[in-house]
Scaffold this active site. Structure first.
Site, PDB file in Angstrom:
ATOM      1  N   ASN A   5       0.906  -1.349   0.049  1.00 30.54           N
ATOM      2  CA  ASN A   5       0.188   0.012   0.104  1.00 30.54           C
ATOM      3  C   ASN A   5       0.794   1.278   0.068  1.00 30.54           C
ATOM      4  OD1 ASN A   5      -2.550  -1.429  -0.037  1.00 30.54           O
ATOM      5  ND2 ASN A   5      -2.140  -1.758   2.371  1.00 30.54           N
ATOM      6  N   CYS A   6       0.306   2.348  -0.393  1.00 28.59           N
ATOM      7  CA  CYS A   6       0.875   3.607  -0.365  1.00 28.59           C
ATOM      8  C   CYS A   6       1.773   3.981   0.947  1.00 28.59           C
ATOM      9  CB  CYS A   6      -0.027   4.708  -0.634  1.00 28.59           C
ATOM     10  SG  CYS A   6       0.487   6.331  -1.014  1.00 28.59           S
ATOM     11  N   PRO A   7       2.732   4.450   0.886  1.00 24.89           N
ATOM     12  CA  PRO A   7       3.654   4.913  -0.342  1.00 24.89           C
ATOM     13  C   PRO A   7       4.704   4.045  -0.743  1.00 24.89           C
ATOM     14  CG  PRO A   7       4.655   5.587   1.481  1.00 24.89           C
ATOM     15  CD  PRO A   7       3.384   4.856   2.046  1.00 24.89           C
ATOM     16  N   ASP A  32      -2.856  -2.112  -5.086  1.00 28.63           N
ATOM     17  CA  ASP A  32      -3.465  -1.030  -4.443  1.00 28.63           C
ATOM     18  C   ASP A  32      -4.283  -0.063  -5.286  1.00 28.63           C
ATOM     19  OD1 ASP A  32      -4.261   1.297  -2.821  1.00 28.63           O
ATOM     20  OD2 ASP A  32      -2.178   1.926  -2.404  1.00 28.63           O
TER      21      ASP A  32
END
Length: 66
Positions: A5-7, A32
């Protein structure tokens, strides 16, 4: 970048692009859904070219290093 997932997808793509020469293309596969907007913004900010992306169960991006 699957399962990240981000980042993390952006950070790993940035590292991978750093190892490429100008004009080379990086393929990224992410899971994601937020990665679509993230990679679009990343390419605008860094000057790398987002050649294409596809959406589905996985998100596939092709980026050309500036």
């Amino acid at each position: 970048m699957k399962g990240l997932n981000c980042p993390l997808p952006i950070l790993r793509a940035k590292k991978a692009l750093g190892e490429l020469q100008s004009g080379q293309v990086l393929k990224v596969i992410a899971t994601d859904p937020g990665s679509v907007k993230d990679f679009q913004a990343f390419c605008r900010q860094t000057g790398n070219e987002l050649l294409s992306h596809t959406e589905g169960a996985e998100f596939v991006f092709f980026m050309k290093k500036r």
